[in-house]
Write an enzyme that holds these catalytic residues in place. Structure first.
Site, PDB file in Angstrom:
ATOM      1  N   CYS A  82      42.926  54.755  13.338  1.00  0.00           N
ATOM      2  CA  CYS A  82      44.012  54.054  12.764  1.00  0.00           C
ATOM      3  C   CYS A  82      43.891  52.948  11.706  1.00  0.00           C
ATOM      4  CB  CYS A  82      44.831  53.556  14.033  1.00  0.00           C
ATOM      5  SG  CYS A  82      46.452  53.336  13.472  1.00  0.00           S
ATOM      6  N   HIS A 169      45.219  58.027  17.660  1.00  0.00           N
ATOM      7  CA  HIS A 169      44.738  57.291  18.847  1.00  0.00           C
ATOM      8  C   HIS A 169      43.961  58.282  19.549  1.00  0.00           C
ATOM      9  CE1 HIS A 169      45.711  53.325  17.632  1.00  0.00           C
ATOM     10  NE2 HIS A 169      46.725  53.763  16.959  1.00  0.00           N
ATOM     11  N   GLU A 171      41.914  57.610  22.116  1.00  0.00           N
ATOM     12  CA  GLU A 171      41.718  56.791  23.372  1.00  0.00           C
ATOM     13  C   GLU A 171      42.948  56.932  24.270  1.00  0.00           C
ATOM     14  OE1 GLU A 171      42.220  55.678  20.630  1.00  0.00           O
ATOM     15  OE2 GLU A 171      43.288  53.784  20.424  1.00  0.00           O
ATOM     16  N   SER A 223      36.654  35.182  48.226  1.00  0.00           N
ATOM     17  CA  SER A 223      37.931  34.970  48.376  1.00  0.00           C
ATOM     18  C   SER A 223      38.364  36.281  48.934  1.00  0.00           C
ATOM     19  CB  SER A 223      38.692  34.849  46.826  1.00  0.00           C
ATOM     20  OG  SER A 223      38.727  36.251  46.365  1.00  0.00           O
ATOM     21  N   GLY A 224      38.152  37.295  49.172  1.00  0.00           N
ATOM     22  CA  GLY A 224      38.474  38.651  49.819  1.00  0.00           C
ATOM     23  C   GLY A 224      38.929  39.459  48.654  1.00  0.00           C
ATOM     24  N   GLY A 225      38.937  38.966  47.530  1.00  0.00           N
ATOM     25  CA  GLY A 225      39.322  40.042  46.301  1.00  0.00           C
ATOM     26  C   GLY A 225      38.298  40.901  45.907  1.00  0.00           C
ATOM     27  N   VAL A 226      38.611  41.789  44.943  1.00  0.00           N
ATOM     28  CA  VAL A 226      37.297  42.823  44.496  1.00  0.00           C
ATOM     29  C   VAL A 226      36.025  42.061  43.856  1.00  0.00           C
ATOM     30  CG1 VAL A 226      37.123  44.962  43.375  1.00  0.00           C
ATOM     31  CG2 VAL A 226      39.243  44.457  44.628  1.00  0.00           C
ATOM     32  N   ASP A 227      36.654  41.392  43.015  1.00  0.00           N
ATOM     33  CA  ASP A 227      35.464  40.880  42.120  1.00  0.00           C
ATOM     34  C   ASP A 227      34.427  40.113  42.780  1.00  0.00           C
ATOM     35  OD1 ASP A 227      37.239  41.975  40.273  1.00  0.00           O
ATOM     36  OD2 ASP A 227      37.870  40.401  39.259  1.00  0.00           O
ATOM     37  N   LYS A 367      37.243  46.133  34.973  1.00  0.00           N
ATOM     38  CA  LYS A 367      37.315  46.344  36.626  1.00  0.00           C
ATOM     39  C   LYS A 367      37.345  47.633  37.104  1.00  0.00           C
ATOM     40  CE  LYS A 367      40.072  44.187  39.587  1.00  0.00           C
ATOM     41  NZ  LYS A 367      39.841  42.676  39.952  1.00  0.00           N
TER      42      LYS A 367
END
Ligand code: XMP
Length: 511
Positions: A82, A169, A171, A223-227, A367
Site C-alpha cells: 500500500c 493488503h 495481510e 496473576s493467573g493470566g496467560v502471560d 499473544k
C-alpha cells in the site's frame, strides 16, 4: 542461535502488527520497527528481507515519511505494501497519482506477468484494497505484474533487484491469496528457511534461561493470566525450584480460578508456588467504596503491600520475572507494559522487591505465540486460551460497593454465562464475555412471591486488540438459556439484560 529475520518498517498503517504476525505465522522471525531506521541500523540488523507497511499518508504530503533511497540498493529484498508500494515507486522515479476515487474493499485482480510472487496463485483472485493514491508508472527496470480495471499497477516488481510493491493488503483475510503472496516473498524471494517455530523458541529459551538464571534465585508474580503463567512455566522449565512464584489471591477472581491456579501450577507442574490468601483483607479495604477509580487505587496499593510482605519473607532475589509481551513493547515505541500492566496488575512491583535484574522471556512474542508456547509447555487449553481479565478482577464488574454477597452472585452468574458460551461452541469467536452486577435492583416475581433483586448485565464483545470492540451477536437461544439458568440457579438475581453498546462510545468493562 540467531534466527533469520525480516524487518517490517512501520509507516503508520492500521494493519502493521498484523503483517508482523503473518510473517511470524509463516515461521519467519520479524520485528516491527519505526520507518525512520537508518541505513546503518538496517545493515546492522541484517534482515533477509524488508517489508514497508501501509500508512495513512500520501507520498506528496509535506510531512509524509520517506526513506533513504540507499535502503533500496542494499541488495536486500523489499516488499512494499500500500503506502510502502507507492513509496518505492516514488523513490525510484516511478509515478504516483491521486486516483479519481478512493478504493476500499474487495477487488478482483489479475496477474499479467509471472514472478516469484505469483507462484501458486490463480491468475485472477480477490484482494482487499484501501487507498486513494496509486502507482501509474513503474520505475525503470520494473515490470507491471498485476492489475485491476481501476488500479493499473496492483503489483509490480523487479526480479533482478528483488524489490516488489503490492497496492492491496495481503495481510488481511479478505485477500484470498494474500498469505500465499507473503509466503512467496519470504520463501521465494528472501530465501527464508522457516526456522521460527514455538518448539525452537522453547528449546532455545530454556537453554538461554538455564545459562543466565541457573543456580540463582528467581521470583515471579503470578496473576493467573496467560502471560505471567506462560512466563513462569518457561522459567520453571529452565530452573525448576530456583523459581519462586507468588500468587496474590485478592479474592476477586472468577469462580474456580484460584483453585485452578494452584492445581495446575503447584500440584501438576510442581512449581514452588506461594498463594497469599488476601481475600478478606481486600474486602475490608473495599468496604463502603463505590467510586471505580478509588477501587482500582485501593486494589493496586493493597496488592503491592501483600506482595511486599511475601517478598520480604523470601528475601533478596537475583531476578524478577515479568510477563511483558511484544505488543507491550512496540505499541508506544517504549515499554507500554510499564503503563498498562503496572497500573492495573503488578504496579510498582520492582520497587518493593530486592532484585538485581528483570527477565522478560516473552518480550519478543505476540499473544497468539505466547499461547502456542503455553501449549508447547503442556499447559491446559483452558489456561492458555483464557480471555483477558482485568487486574482488579471482579471489583470492576461489581457496580457500586463490593460486598461478599454481590461477589458470590456475580461469580455464579458469570460461571453460567461462561459455561453456556462454551457449550454453544463460541469460545474462540468472542474476545471477552462476562457478567456484571449492576447497582440496580428491580421488582420481579418468582414463584408466587414478589422479589426485589439485582439486575445482572451480560457483556460479550468481539475485538482484535481491545482498543475498539463491537457487541457480540450471540444467538438468542443461547442468551435465553443463560437468562433462564441465572434467574433459576443464582440467588439474588431476578433480571438479565444484554449490553448492546460498542466501544467507543462505551468501554468493554463497566467499572
Ligand atoms: P476497557 O474497559 O477500557 O478495557 O474497554 C479494555 C481491555 O482492557 C482490559 N482491562 C484490563 N486489563 N488490567 C488489565 O490487565 C486492568 O486493570 C484492566 N482494566 C481493563 C479489559 O478487560 C479489556 O480487555
Amino acid at each position: 542461535m540467531q534466527h533469520q529475520r525480516v524487518l517490517v518498517l512501520d509507516f503508520g498503517g492500521q494493519y502493521n502488527q498484523l503483517i508482523a504476525r503473518r510473517v511470524r505465522d509463516l515461521k519467519v522471525y520479524c520485528d516491527l520497527k519505526p520507518c525512520d531506521m537508518s541505513v546503518e541500523e538496517i545493515k546492522a540488523y541484517d534482515p533477509i528481507g524488508i517489508i514497508f507497511t501501509g500508512g495513512p499518508n500520501s507520498v506528496y504530503d509535506e510531512r509524509s515519511p520517506h526513506i533513504d533511497p540507499a535502503v533500496l540498493s542494499l541488495g536486500i529484498p523489499v516488499l512494499g505494501i500500500c503506502y510502502g508500494c507507492q513509496l518505492i515507486a516514488y523513490t525510484l522515479g516511478g509515478k504516483v497519482e491521486h486516483a479519481a476515487m478512493s478504493e476500499y474493499g474487495k477487488r478482483e485482480f489479475s496477474f499479467v506477468k509471472d514472478s516469484p510472487l505469483s507462484a501458486g496463485i490463480p491468475q485472477t483472485s480477490i484482494c482487499w484494497m484501501s487507498h486513494t493514491d496509486h502507482v501509474t508508472a513503474v520505475p525503470d527496470g520494473f515490470d507491471v505484474l498485476a492489475s485491476t480495471p481501476t488500479c493499473p499497477v496492483t503489483v509490480y516488481g523487479s526480479a533482478r533487484k528483488r524489490i516488489y510493491g503490492v497496492q492491496f493488503h495481503p495481510e488481511v483475510v479478505h485477500s484470498e491469496y494474500g498469505n500465499k503472496l507473503l509466503e512467496n516473498f519470504l520463501y521465494g524471494v528472501c530465501g527464508a528457511q522457516g526456522d521460527w517455530t514455538m518448539g525452537n523458541f522453547v528449546a532455545e529459551q530454556v537453554t538461554r534461561l538455564k545459562e543466565k538464571l541457573g543456580g540463582k534465585k528467581v521470583l515471579c508474580a503470578m496473576s493467573g493470566g496467560v502471560d505471567s503463567a506462560v512466563a513462569a512455566t518457561l522459567v520453571h522449565r529452565a530452573v525448576g525450584d530456583d523459581l519462586i512464584c507468588v500468587f496474590v489471591d485478592h479474592g476477586l477472581l472468577r469462580k474456580g480460578e484460584s483453585e485452578e491456579v494452584m492445581s495446575v501450577f503447584k500440584d501438576k507442574l510442581g512449581m514452588n508456588l506461594i498463594r497469599a490468601d488476601a481475600g478478606e483483607r481486600f474486602l475490608s479495604k473495599l468496604a463502603g467504596v463505590s467510586d471505580p477509580e478509588q477501587k482500582r487505587k485501593i486494589i493496586g496499593a493493597e496488592f503491592i503491600k501483600v506482595f511486599e510482605a511475601e517478598a520480604k519473607k523470601i528475601g533478596a532475589v537475583d531476578f524478577l520475572v515479568q510477563g511483558t509481551i511484544y505488543p507491550d513493547v512496540i505499541e508506544s515505541g517504549k515499554d507500554k507494559s510499564a503503563v498498562i500492566k503496572s497500573h492495573h496488575n503488578v504496579g510498582g512491583l520492582p520497587s518493593v522487591v530486592d532484585f538485581k535484574e528483570i527477565v522478560e522471556p516473552l518480550r519478543d512474542l505476540f499473544k497468539d505465540e505466547v499461547r502456542r508456547v503455553g501449549t508447547e509447555l503442556g499447559l491446559p487449553e483452558r489456561v492458555v486460551q483464557r480471555q483477558p481479565f482485568p487486574g482488579p478482577g471482579l471489583a470492576i464488574r461489581i457496580m457500586g460497593e463490593v460486598t461478599r454477597e454481590k461477589l458470590e452472585t456475580l461469580r455464579d452468574a458469570d460461571y453460567i454465562f461462561r459455561e453456556e458460551i462454551a457449550k454453544a461452541g463460541l469460545v474462540g469467536k468472542i474476545w471477552q464475555y462476562f457478567a456484571v452486577i449492576t447497582n440496580s435492583k428491580t421488582v420481579g416475581v418468582q414463584g408466587d412471591f414478589r422479589t426485589y433483586e439485582n439486575v445482572i448485565a451480560l457483556r460479550a464483545v468481539t475485538s482484535v486488540d481491545a482498543m475498539t470492540a463491537d457487541w457480540a451477536r450471540i444467538p438468542y437461544d443461547v442468551l435465553e438459556k443463560v437468562s433462564n439458568r441465572i434467574t433459576n440457579e443464582v440467588p439474588h438475581a431476578n433480571r438479565i439484560v444484554y449490553d448492546i453498546t460498542s466501544k467507543p462510545p462505551a468501554t468493554i468493562e463497566w467499572e
